[in-house]
Write an enzyme that holds these catalytic residues in place. Structure first.
Site, PDB file in Angstrom:
ATOM      1  N   ASP A 386       0.841  -1.197   0.000  1.00  0.00           N
ATOM      2  CA  ASP A 386       0.000   0.000   0.000  1.00  0.00           C
ATOM      3  C   ASP A 386       0.881   1.255   0.000  1.00  0.00           C
ATOM      4  OD1 ASP A 386      -2.295   1.534   0.126  1.00  0.00           O
ATOM      5  OD2 ASP A 386      -2.516   1.333   2.294  1.00  0.00           O
ATOM      6  N   GLU A 389       2.600   5.087  -4.003  1.00  0.00           N
ATOM      7  CA  GLU A 389       2.622   6.047  -5.144  1.00  0.00           C
ATOM      8  C   GLU A 389       3.961   6.761  -5.239  1.00  0.00           C
ATOM      9  OE1 GLU A 389       0.116   5.811  -2.842  1.00  0.00           O
ATOM     10  OE2 GLU A 389      -0.959   4.497  -4.198  1.00  0.00           O
ATOM     11  N   ASP A 457      -9.006   3.843  -2.318  1.00  0.00           N
ATOM     12  CA  ASP A 457     -10.015   4.233  -1.326  1.00  0.00           C
ATOM     13  C   ASP A 457     -11.280   4.768  -1.981  1.00  0.00           C
ATOM     14  OD1 ASP A 457      -8.083   3.474   0.413  1.00  0.00           O
ATOM     15  OD2 ASP A 457      -7.474   5.505   0.979  1.00  0.00           O
TER      16      ASP A 457
HETATM   17  C1  GLC Z   1      -4.825   3.308   2.750  1.00  0.00           C
HETATM   18  C2  GLC Z   1      -5.313   2.125   1.937  1.00  0.00           C
HETATM   19  C3  GLC Z   1      -6.392   1.372   2.686  1.00  0.00           C
HETATM   20  C4  GLC Z   1      -5.844   0.961   4.040  1.00  0.00           C
HETATM   21  C5  GLC Z   1      -5.340   2.166   4.834  1.00  0.00           C
HETATM   22  C6  GLC Z   1      -4.665   1.773   6.133  1.00  0.00           C
HETATM   23  O1  GLC Z   1      -5.840   4.254   2.861  1.00  0.00           O
HETATM   24  O2  GLC Z   1      -5.754   2.497   0.666  1.00  0.00           O
HETATM   25  O3  GLC Z   1      -6.838   0.272   1.966  1.00  0.00           O
HETATM   26  O4  GLC Z   1      -6.842   0.315   4.777  1.00  0.00           O
HETATM   27  O5  GLC Z   1      -4.409   2.884   4.039  1.00  0.00           O
HETATM   28  O6  GLC Z   1      -3.594   0.943   5.911  1.00  0.00           O
END
Ligand code: GLC
Length: 757
Positions: A386, A389, A457
């Site tokens: 995650d 980017e 998200d």
């Molecule tokens: C980011 C991710 C999401 C995750 C969050 C906490 O917003 O896109 O899926 O739950 O971080 O890790």
């Protein structure tokens, strides 16, 4: 700003397999990759270029002819005619039909470092593709930016989002072409949005005008060529196709185990539980919280006993903290991204101040890969990447940050891909012969070789559910087959109706994961009341019934790049109705299941059925296609249609993919007036043995004229886990089915067949 437009050709030379054409401003290099793929790289200062995306080499030779006016590079399927004065690049079919031409006035040009290609816009030209982009299926009249961005709470029109796929397909005059602009700088695509319908254009803030022109004459073949160039996915672990339950966060091992137990107690099939960031100690990557996740090994063993797999999240940001192994290692070995003076780049993410691994370096990727022992030793097999980017609380990363020998603006769009690559390569080694499951948020073209993706998200409202489906369908055009959206919506609370509806669409989403943000109401199937829980269970059961079909559809993605979720524009390219905004969210799931997403507040829906005949999956009702039909769409029955001629293998309901099932493979055939076929594929679902021939594959064909259903001989050494096949015939006249099914029984060399009428 200095503006230069590509001028007249001054010299043309062939060097082995490359044709080099010089102008006063720049030089163009042309290679042939295959009869349908020609690449053009126009640069002011030529450098050897190492692509993140392209894994093929050009062909050994290039044939061309030259006249006063032009140079023509012709293959058996495509012509590039380069006009010399000024230098312009125009593509045609072999029978001289225009596919795509440079704008004769502006062609390729530079403004400062920015490089742009203006191309002629054909009157009826449509555009599809670009991957994770909002807006309509037909991108005509829209413009987009590629700049991988953390986009929390994004609206349904937001751009850019998390990923970059600078690849589109152009459609006009009954012709098709694809164009892949392989450039990782911030890039721009304008499909006639700002040019008074005169031109379309694309370009980037820097780098070269480096593109691959794909001239195949069908969208499936263009996808096949694009994924030949940029690679295809491997067979995913079967468990990752089951239902996945996630949340930010289940806060302790006890909570994870409780939820998992409840799935079994409630008899709702599921395969995967997730640990979001709170499993870590202070958000330090590759650690476990010693209080709340005191015994990861024990927890995973208990999950395994309940037939669950665990996926854990990792972010790139490494907490700045002396004594934390990852930090100390990174500092010692100089693994983090830096400013030109050697100072390390610092930004705030979950753990507070962080450094960022330089995934563009092989040694860093190897170090990152090895660090997964902290997760694989206790038994984790899925790795969620995650914030890559990379995200830093909305801060812009300074342009002076260096990755490898390049500055951030040149390579930002590939950072997430390189992280996913490091994760995939590392965990693949650690897991031995087992397939890792890798999931990433940021991506660039080619990421399908390493990882599944999800669309980030999203939010809990209907328009976002529909947008999500368009993103999934569009990502499919750009080579990403294994894709999910947060079912139920990440931000905000869905109504029970939306939850139920979205879950029913999840059945037909390549990766089926329910996920939600911290602070939202719980999302598990049983929190919506008994009536809704029953609908959700029934839908998830349907997903498990369809696993043999889905797994075979993934096999197709591995072989040809054809995605599991297919916008109707892939197979019904010439049908104007599929681009109608009313119907543009519809898609084929695999070869033969048409799904129409419906908002949670609508209980009848107008669905467009392309030419041919269709059967409603739930009722068997037959419909003539080539028209819109208005059908009931209660929350218990999403409009799903089966194409006439479809051959769909299914199995009994199991609670998880590690259950063997009852051994009966049920193959449904829906009568159609044209010959149809299906490639059935199976393997052990977890190892790489299939790459050595240990799979089970056969083609099933239905010929309505001969009145025959035939099974080809089994290919591969794998022993199918099904020991019986039952043919279920839908819409057949009795006399047809009897005779023909008898044939099948005797053609089938190893399965006992039971026939149900
Ligand atoms: C980011 C991710 C999401 C995750 C969050 C906490 O917003 O896109 O899926 O739950 O971080 O890790």
């Amino acid at each position: 700003m200095q503006t230069e437009i590509l001028g007249n050709a001054e010299g043309i030379k062939q060097h082995g397999n490359v044709l080099i054409i010089k102008t006063p401003e720049a030089e163009a290099r042309v290679w042939v990759y295959s009869p349908t793929i020609i690449s053009v790289c126009i640069s002011r200062e030529y450098r050897e270029y190492e692509s993140f995306a392209v894994i093929q080499e050009p062909a050994d030779k290039i044939d061309f002819t030259e006249t006063d006016k032009e140079v023509v590079i012709a293959t058996s399927a495509l012509q590039l005619r380069v006009s010399k004065s000024p230098l312009r690049f125009n593509f045609y079919t072999v029978d001289d039909k225009v596919l795509s031409e440079d704008d004769p006035r502006f062609g390729v040009n530079w403004q400062g470092e920015r490089v742009i290609n203006y191309r002629k816009l054909v009157a009826d030209e449509k555009f599809i593709g670009l991957g994770e982009k909002t807006g309509n299926l037909n991108r005509r009249g829209s413009s987009y930016v590629n700049w991988n961005t953390d986009a929390p709470l994004h609206g349904v029109d937001a751009d850019p989002l998390y990923k970059t796929f600078p690849f589109f397909v152009g459609l006009h005059s009954g012709l098709t072409y694809g164009l892949f602009f392989d450039n990782t700088h911030k890039s721009y695509f304008d499909f006639g949005a700002t040019t008074d319908d005169q031109m379309s254009w694309f370009g980037a803030d820097g780098g070269d005008m480096n593109y691959y022109f794909l001239g195949a004459q069908s969208v499936p073949k263009i996808i096949e060529d694009y994924t030949w160039l940029t690679g295809r996915m491997e067979m995913p672990p079967l468990w990752s196709l089951g239902y996945q339950q996630c949340r930010w966060s289940y806060m302790s091992a006890d909570e994870i185990l409780d939820i998992a137990e409840n799935f079994r107690k409630e008899k709702i099939p599921a395969d995967v539980m997730y640990c979001d960031i709170d499993y870590m100690d202070d958000y330090k990557i590759f650690t476990w919280n010693k209080k709340t996740f005191a015994d990861p090994k024990g927890m995973i063993a208990k999950l395994k006993a309940m037939h669950f797999k665990l996926v854990t999240i990792v972010d790139p940001g490494i907490k700045v903290e002396k004594g934390y192994k990852q930090y100390d290692d990174g500092i010692d070995k100089d693994y983090f991204a830096k400013y030109p003076d050697g100072e390390k780049y610092v930004a705030n993410v979950w753990p507070g101040r962080c450094h960022f691994p330089d995934f563009f370096r092989k040694d860093v990727r190897e170090w990152w890969g090895k660090s997964f022992t902290a997760l694989t030793n206790p038994g984790v097999e899925g790795f969620w990447n995650d914030m890559n980017e990379p995200a830093a609380w909305g801060q812009n990363m300074p342009w002076l940050v260096k990755f490898g020998d390049k500055y951030m603006p040149e390579v930002r769009n590939a950072y997430g891909m390189e992280m996913a690559k490091a994760t995939y390569e590392g965990t693949k080694k650690l897991l031995g012969n087992k397939r890792p499951f890798v999931l990433t948020r940021a991506a660039y073209s080619g990421t399908q070789r390493y990882s599944a993706v999800w669309t980030g998200d999203n939010s809990a409202y209907d328009a976002h559910m529909l947008l999500g489906q368009r993103l999934v369908n569009s990502l499919g055009i750009t080579g990403i087959s294994m894709v999910g959206v947060d079912i139920g919506g990440f931000s905000g609370d869905p109504t029970p109706e939306l939850m139920v509806r979205w879950n029913s669409l999840g059945v037909y989403t390549p990766m089926f994961r329910n996920h939600a943000q911290q602070g939202t109401i719980m999302r598990e199937p049983w929190v919506w009341g008994k009536k809704n829980e029953d609908i959700i269970r029934k839908d998830i059961e349907q997903r498990y019934r369809l696993l043999p079909y889905l797994y075979s559809s993934y096999y197709q993605s591995c072989q040809t790049g054809m995605p599991v979720s297919r916008t109707l524009a892939i197979n019904y390219t010439g049908d104007e109705n599929v681009y109608d905004v009313k119907y543009q969210n519809e898609f084929l799931f695999g070869d033969a299941i048409l799904v129409a997403p419906v908002e949670s507040t609508r209980f009848t829906e107008e669905v467009y059925l392309p030419g041919g005949e269709w059967y409603r999956f739930s009722t068997g009702e037959k419909f003539k296609g080539g028209r819109a039909v208005t059908v009931p769409a209660p929350l218990t029955d999403l409009p799903v249609f089966i194409k006439a001629g479809a051959i769909i293998p299914m199995q009994n309901v199991i609670q998880s993919t590690s259950e063997k099932g009852d051994g009966l493979l049920e193959i449904s055939v829906w009568y159609g007036s044209e010959t149809s076929s299906f490639v059935y594929y199976e393997d052990d679902g977890s190892s790489y043995d299939y790459q050595k021939g240990d799979y089970y594959k056969r083609e099933i064909r239905f010929d309505p004229v001969k009145g025959e259903i035939t099974f080809s001989k089994v290919e591969g050494s794998f022993q199918s886990k099904y020991d019986r096949i039952r043919l279920v015939l839908h819409g057949f006249e009795k006399n047809v089915k009897t005779t023909n099914v008898r044939d099948v029984i005797f053609n089938n060399d190893r399965a006992a067949i039971k026939i149900d009428y």
